[in-house]
Design a protein around this motif. Structure first.
Motif, PDB file in Angstrom:
ATOM      1  N   ILE A   1       0.848  -1.199   0.000  1.00 35.19           N
ATOM      2  CA  ILE A   1       0.000   0.000   0.000  1.00 35.19           C
ATOM      3  C   ILE A   1       0.882   1.247   0.000  1.00 35.19           C
ATOM      4  O   ILE A   1       1.767   1.389   0.851  1.00 35.19           O
ATOM      5  CB  ILE A   1      -0.943   0.029   1.220  1.00 35.19           C
ATOM      6  CG1 ILE A   1      -1.890  -1.166   1.186  1.00 35.19           C
ATOM      7  CG2 ILE A   1      -1.723   1.329   1.268  1.00 35.19           C
ATOM      8  CD1 ILE A   1      -2.820  -1.235   2.379  1.00 35.19           C
ATOM      9  N   HIS A   2       0.628   2.146  -0.943  1.00 36.11           N
ATOM     10  CA  HIS A   2       1.372   3.395  -0.983  1.00 36.11           C
ATOM     11  C   HIS A   2       0.933   4.276   0.184  1.00 36.11           C
ATOM     12  O   HIS A   2      -0.274   4.351   0.501  1.00 36.11           O
ATOM     13  CB  HIS A   2       1.116   4.119  -2.309  1.00 36.11           C
ATOM     14  CG  HIS A   2       2.097   5.222  -2.591  1.00 36.11           C
ATOM     15  ND1 HIS A   2       2.009   6.459  -1.979  1.00 36.11           N
ATOM     16  CD2 HIS A   2       3.187   5.263  -3.401  1.00 36.11           C
ATOM     17  CE1 HIS A   2       2.993   7.229  -2.419  1.00 36.11           C
ATOM     18  NE2 HIS A   2       3.728   6.527  -3.279  1.00 36.11           N
TER      19      HIS A   2
ATOM     20  N   SER B   1      -4.941   9.086   2.502  1.00 36.61           N
ATOM     21  CA  SER B   1      -6.179   9.603   1.921  1.00 36.61           C
ATOM     22  C   SER B   1      -7.398   8.932   2.541  1.00 36.61           C
ATOM     23  O   SER B   1      -8.403   9.596   2.850  1.00 36.61           O
ATOM     24  CB  SER B   1      -6.179   9.380   0.407  1.00 36.61           C
ATOM     25  OG  SER B   1      -5.141  10.124  -0.206  1.00 36.61           O
TER      26      SER B   1
ATOM     27  N   TYR C   1       0.502   7.393   0.475  1.00 37.39           N
ATOM     28  CA  TYR C   1      -0.478   8.423   0.106  1.00 37.39           C
ATOM     29  C   TYR C   1      -1.891   7.843   0.105  1.00 37.39           C
ATOM     30  O   TYR C   1      -2.839   8.499   0.571  1.00 37.39           O
ATOM     31  CB  TYR C   1      -0.148   9.003  -1.269  1.00 37.39           C
ATOM     32  CG  TYR C   1      -1.134  10.039  -1.750  1.00 37.39           C
ATOM     33  CD1 TYR C   1      -1.019  11.370  -1.355  1.00 37.39           C
ATOM     34  CD2 TYR C   1      -2.197   9.681  -2.576  1.00 37.39           C
ATOM     35  CE1 TYR C   1      -1.933  12.324  -1.776  1.00 37.39           C
ATOM     36  CE2 TYR C   1      -3.125  10.626  -3.011  1.00 37.39           C
ATOM     37  CZ  TYR C   1      -2.976  11.948  -2.610  1.00 37.39           C
ATOM     38  OH  TYR C   1      -3.890  12.887  -3.026  1.00 37.39           O
ATOM     39  N   ASP C   2      -2.040   6.639  -0.394  1.00 41.82           N
ATOM     40  CA  ASP C   2      -3.359   6.002  -0.425  1.00 41.82           C
ATOM     41  C   ASP C   2      -3.877   5.750   0.988  1.00 41.82           C
ATOM     42  O   ASP C   2      -5.065   5.960   1.277  1.00 41.82           O
ATOM     43  CB  ASP C   2      -3.302   4.690  -1.205  1.00 41.82           C
ATOM     44  CG  ASP C   2      -2.973   4.908  -2.685  1.00 41.82           C
ATOM     45  OD1 ASP C   2      -3.287   5.986  -3.208  1.00 41.82           O
ATOM     46  OD2 ASP C   2      -2.378   3.997  -3.298  1.00 41.82           O
TER      47      ASP C   2
ATOM     48  N   LEU D   1      -7.842  -1.681   0.163  1.00 41.50           N
ATOM     49  CA  LEU D   1      -6.731  -1.517  -0.802  1.00 41.50           C
ATOM     50  C   LEU D   1      -6.027  -2.820  -1.140  1.00 41.50           C
ATOM     51  O   LEU D   1      -5.291  -2.872  -2.129  1.00 41.50           O
ATOM     52  CB  LEU D   1      -5.720  -0.506  -0.245  1.00 41.50           C
ATOM     53  CG  LEU D   1      -6.234   0.929  -0.090  1.00 41.50           C
ATOM     54  CD1 LEU D   1      -5.236   1.772   0.695  1.00 41.50           C
ATOM     55  CD2 LEU D   1      -6.512   1.567  -1.440  1.00 41.50           C
TER      56      LEU D   1
END
Length: 404
Positions: free
Chosen positions: A340-341, A347, A343-344, A403
């Motif tokens: 998982i990035h 957010s 940023y994701d 995600l």
């Protein structure tokens, strides 16, 4: 007794909602929130005695001057500086570091060496790189290990009679590591080098004693410890501040001006050109009063409880890695979930009302060391609660389910 519920009443912003959810503010390493006592001081200044300082015989100017200089003395006493004139008001830590770097451009020569740590914020890297470009000095780096700790044996081998200045943060903004700055300072002094400590991240958690540390320069930003943005301070030993030339020219920093020659004011005004952030300086002092009334030892104990609890709860999540699990750290947790990035993750947490920081945190060399693009950083303050940690953990689990 530490009563977090009572303290939270002082922070109006903690009552708001974000995306329909109660705000859980865990971005304190970027900026802390502001208590009503500090907000009231700002309103009081602009409502009742807004005037320029040091320059007027009228009542408002005298009142503003007295309040502003009282704030300087509050900072002096808070840091145990020897004299009020060793406290220079600046716009923040970045300004303070650039002030010192500018001054040293007149003191360094080609081949001189500077030492920086691998754990620095960009504001304690880039000004020194610029200084090396101007002077021909050489920048050397204290390496770090996987735990986010500096390799002190490597530091000692970097020191030599060519070393003129060592700079290091007291606490890493990206990882929360508390660096052994007393050892760093003492070793540097043995080879005749000066030391600048970036105290921006330490200031909300640790009450530094600059005389006990024997540090040459120490920097703080007010907005990290419940004060306003746009104001900070540089502590410098009087002898060092007298060696450095002025950083900026203009009003206030002069003794006498003619077209033939200008002479400069005594400390601290030599480094305080122009009209300062008067209200900010006064509010900085009020913020220190507020935090000292709670007590930094009390704050440290409570924040350690939050850190321990959050660490335990987050590590129970499969695939979660915490970066920089140093033995000695403040209430900062930088983490990622495999696949998982950051940023994701950030957010989705925002949609749930949880404010965290994502990215490289202006500490890109640290991210390069771990070979990652960035982290999710949750940073805790004394007004946070274990219940808010639970909201964070639940949010991370929900993000994973969405995600992965």
């Amino acid at each position: 007794m530490f009563n977090v519920s009572k303290i939270r009443v002082d922070f109006p912003i903690l009552n708001r909602k974000v995306n329909g959810q109660p705000l859980v503010y865990l971005d304190n390493a970027a900026t802390s929130q502001t208590p009503k006592q500090v907000i009231d001081a700002i309103v009081d200044y602009y409502s009742n005695y807004n005037a320029n300082i040091h320059r007027g015989v009228h009542t408002l100017s005298q009142e503003a001057t007295e309040k502003y200089e009282q704030a300087r003395i509050k900072i002096q006493k808070h840091l145990n500086a020897a004299k009020p004139q060793e406290i220079i008001f600046t716009s923040g830590t970045t300004h303070s570091i650039n002030l010192v770097a500018s001054g040293f451009s007149f003191l360094l020569k080609k081949g001189d060496e500077l030492i920086v740590s691998a754990l620095e914020h960009h504001s304690n890297i880039v000004p020194w790189q610029m200084l090396c470009e101007r002077t021909g000095a050489i920048l050397k780096v204290i390496p770090m290990n996987e735990e986010g700790e500096l390799l002190m044996d490597a530091y000692y081998t970097l020191l030599s009679d060519k070393t003129k200045l060592v700079f290091c943060n007291h606490v890493s903004n990206a990882l929360g590591t508390v660096n052994p700055i007393k050892k760093i300072i003492d070793a540097a002094h043995k080879v005749g080098a000066a030391v600048l400590i970036d105290g921006a991240q330490a200031a909300p958690h640790i009450k530094a004693d600059v005389q006990a540390l024997d540090v040459d320069f120490y920097t703080v930003s007010a907005h990290k410890l419940c004060g306003p943005t746009g104001v900070g301070m540089l502590y410098g030993k009087e002898a060092w501040l007298n060696k450095l030339p002025p950083y900026q020219g203009g009003g206030e920093m002069i003794a006498e001006v003619t077209f033939e020659k200008t002479t400069y004011a005594e400390l601290p005004h030599k480094f305080e050109a122009g009209t300062p952030n008067i209200c900010g300086g006064i509010a900085f002092g009020v913020a220190l009063d507020y935090m000292n009334a709670i007590g930094f030892d009390t704050i440290a104990v409570y924040e350690q409880e939050l850190l321990d609890y959050a660490t335990e709860q987050l590590l129970a999540i499969d695939g979660l890695r915490i970066y920089g699990p140093a033995k000695n750290k403040t209430s900062v947790i930088s983490f990622n979930i495999a696949g998982i990035h950051p940023y994701d993750m950030g957010s989705i947490l925002d949609k749930l009302g949880v404010a965290v920081r994502t990215g490289h945190h202006c500490a890109q060399p640290i991210m390069d060391f771990y070979k990652i693009p960035g982290t999710v950083r949750a940073s805790f303050c004394f007004y946070n609660t274990k219940e808010e940690v639970d909201v964070l953990v639940a949010g991370v689990k929900r993000a994973i389910s969405m995600l992965l």
